[in-house]
Design an enzyme around this catalytic site. Structure first.
Site, short mmCIF file in Angstrom:
data_model
loop_
_atom_site.label_atom_id
_atom_site.label_comp_id
_atom_site.label_asym_id
_atom_site.label_seq_id
_atom_site.Cartn_x
_atom_site.Cartn_y
_atom_site.Cartn_z
N GLU A 24 0.83 -1.19 0.00
CA GLU A 24 0.00 0.00 0.00
C GLU A 24 0.87 1.26 0.00
O GLU A 24 2.00 1.21 0.50
CB GLU A 24 -0.80 -0.11 1.31
CG GLU A 24 -1.81 0.87 1.60
CD GLU A 24 -1.88 1.19 3.07
OE1 GLU A 24 -2.17 2.35 3.34
OE2 GLU A 24 -1.64 0.33 3.93
N LYS A 157 -6.30 -0.68 14.53
CA LYS A 157 -5.83 0.11 15.68
C LYS A 157 -6.90 0.27 16.72
O LYS A 157 -8.09 0.36 16.41
CB LYS A 157 -5.46 1.50 15.21
CG LYS A 157 -4.21 1.50 14.48
CD LYS A 157 -3.65 2.90 14.50
CE LYS A 157 -2.54 2.90 13.53
NZ LYS A 157 -3.14 2.65 12.21
N1 PSU Z 1 -3.96 2.11 9.50
C1 PSU Z 1 -2.64 2.25 9.76
N2 PSU Z 1 -1.86 3.01 8.97
C2 PSU Z 1 -2.38 3.62 7.88
C3 PSU Z 1 -3.77 3.43 7.59
C4 PSU Z 1 -4.52 2.68 8.42
O1 PSU Z 1 -2.18 1.72 10.73
O2 PSU Z 1 -1.63 4.30 7.16
C5 PSU Z 1 -4.33 4.01 6.33
C6 PSU Z 1 -4.57 2.86 5.33
O3 PSU Z 1 -4.22 3.32 4.05
C7 PSU Z 1 -6.05 2.62 5.42
C8 PSU Z 1 -6.54 4.02 5.65
O4 PSU Z 1 -6.58 2.03 4.27
O5 PSU Z 1 -5.60 4.58 6.56
C9 PSU Z 1 -7.92 4.07 6.21
O6 PSU Z 1 -8.35 5.39 6.18
P1 PSU Z 1 -9.90 5.73 6.42
O7 PSU Z 1 -10.14 5.36 7.86
O8 PSU Z 1 -10.02 7.20 6.15
O9 PSU Z 1 -10.65 4.85 5.46
#
Ligand code: PSU
Ligand code: MN
Length: 303
Positions: A24, A157
């Site tokens: 990613e 998380k």
């Molecule tokens: N969790 C992490 N590190 C990250 C992300 C999530 O520990 O960098 C990033 C990932 O790219 C995930 C995104 O897909 O955040 C989710 O964001 P949102 O909650 O806005 O969908």
């Protein structure tokens, strides 16, 4: 204009049924601080290459969804301020010719289009706390409901509502399999306190589940939950303290929507004096190793 740019190295590996793992780019652009993020992008790829697995870091570069980044592509996601792109942002970036770092959702979507079966990340997005009022649930979940890819993550998380996230994955019929354990991890912590129904003993067993999934599923993904080893986890008491501060700070700053995850991550790295960052890197490395083993087992099984 091509709608998908697959690096020759990745295309060849896929053609020859050799193992490939998607990586990613939002974790690089928005999840890790500079300049450590650029080092990490290289290191993540090197872990796979050392195992004989071809890495495919995914991002949108100048409007083209790109599978396998060159030096310039890695610099674009690591050093420049670019958009955080989920699946719904892809056509817009493409039409405008702009670059974007792909979330788990967008990376999974593009990887599956390229024919990649295994994807490693740090943590999945999920249901945010207070989602019953804000409706803030990551498109990572709805995308995994319709995208056949196996994602290795260290759970979600503790800034998210873990119970609700697991419930949503159940509703969406996405299998969640613990790697060597039924204890669901909480990213920096080995054990979230939630127990999974199923564990797989090794990468070969995951590959055989993937094969059976292909025979029976309607095209959803699989989540492999890979906890960080206990001796590498963040101290739980410090974790709880810093998280409480982070929530307060986000509320005071009035952060909403897609800015919430990057804000909390950045705040937590600073407030933990860098400790959360070390744990984040460790768990990402662990996930990438496991994903490499799964991709290898899968290529044996499918060729
Ligand atoms: N969790 C992490 N590190 C990250 C992300 C999530 O520990 O960098 C990033 C990932 O790219 C995930 C995104 O897909 O955040 C989710 O964001 P949102 O909650 O806005 O969908
Ligand atoms: Mn969101």
């Amino acid at each position: 204009m091509p709608t998908l740019n697959i690096a020759p190295e990745v295309a060849l590996a896929l053609d020859e049924h050799r193992p490939v793992v998607a990586l990613e780019s939002t974790i690089i652009s928005h999840g890790l601080p500079r300049p450590r993020n650029r080092e990490a992008a290289h290191e993540f790829e090197a872990i796979l290459r050392d195992k004989g697995v071809t890495p495919a870091t995914i991002a949108v570069i100048d409007g083209i969804p790109t599978v396998g980044l060159d030096e310039e592509g890695l610099a674009t996601i690591a050093d420049r301020d670019i958009a955080k792109a989920s699946v719904r942002d892809l056509p817009i970036l493409m039409a405008k010719g702009e670059s974007g770092a792909t979330t788990v959702a967008a990376t999974a979507h593009i990887a599956a289009q390229a024919g990649i079966r295994v994807f490693a990340t740090g943590g999945l997005g999920g249901v945010h706390r207070e989602a019953n009022e804000t409706f803030d649930e990551s498109a990572d979940l709805s995308t995994l409901a319709v995208t056949n890819i196996t994602v290795v993550s260290a759970g979600v998380k503790s800034v998210l509502d873990i119970a609700a996230t697991l419930e949503r994955l159940e509703t969406l019929s996405v299998p969640v399999i613990g790697f060597g354990t039924t204890k669901f991890p909480a990213f920096w912590l080995t054990d979230s306190g939630f127990t999974l129904d199923w564990a797989a003993k090794d990468a070969t067993e995951i590959a055989s589940i993937m094969r059976a999934h292909d025979d029976t599923s309607h095209g959803q993904g699989i989540v492999v939950a890979n906890p960080i080893p206990l001796d590498q986890q963040w101290d739980p008491a410090e974790h709880d303290r810093v998280l409480a501060e982070a929530f307060l700070a986000a509320e005071r700053a009035g952060v909403r929507g897609k800015a919430v995850t990057p804000f909390l991550l950045g705040f937590i790295v600073d407030a933990s004096g860098g400790r959360s960052l070390e744990v984040n890197l460790d768990l990402a490395r662990n996930n990438i190793r496991v994903a490499g083993d799964i991709a290898t087992a899968w290529s044996r099984l499918s060729s």
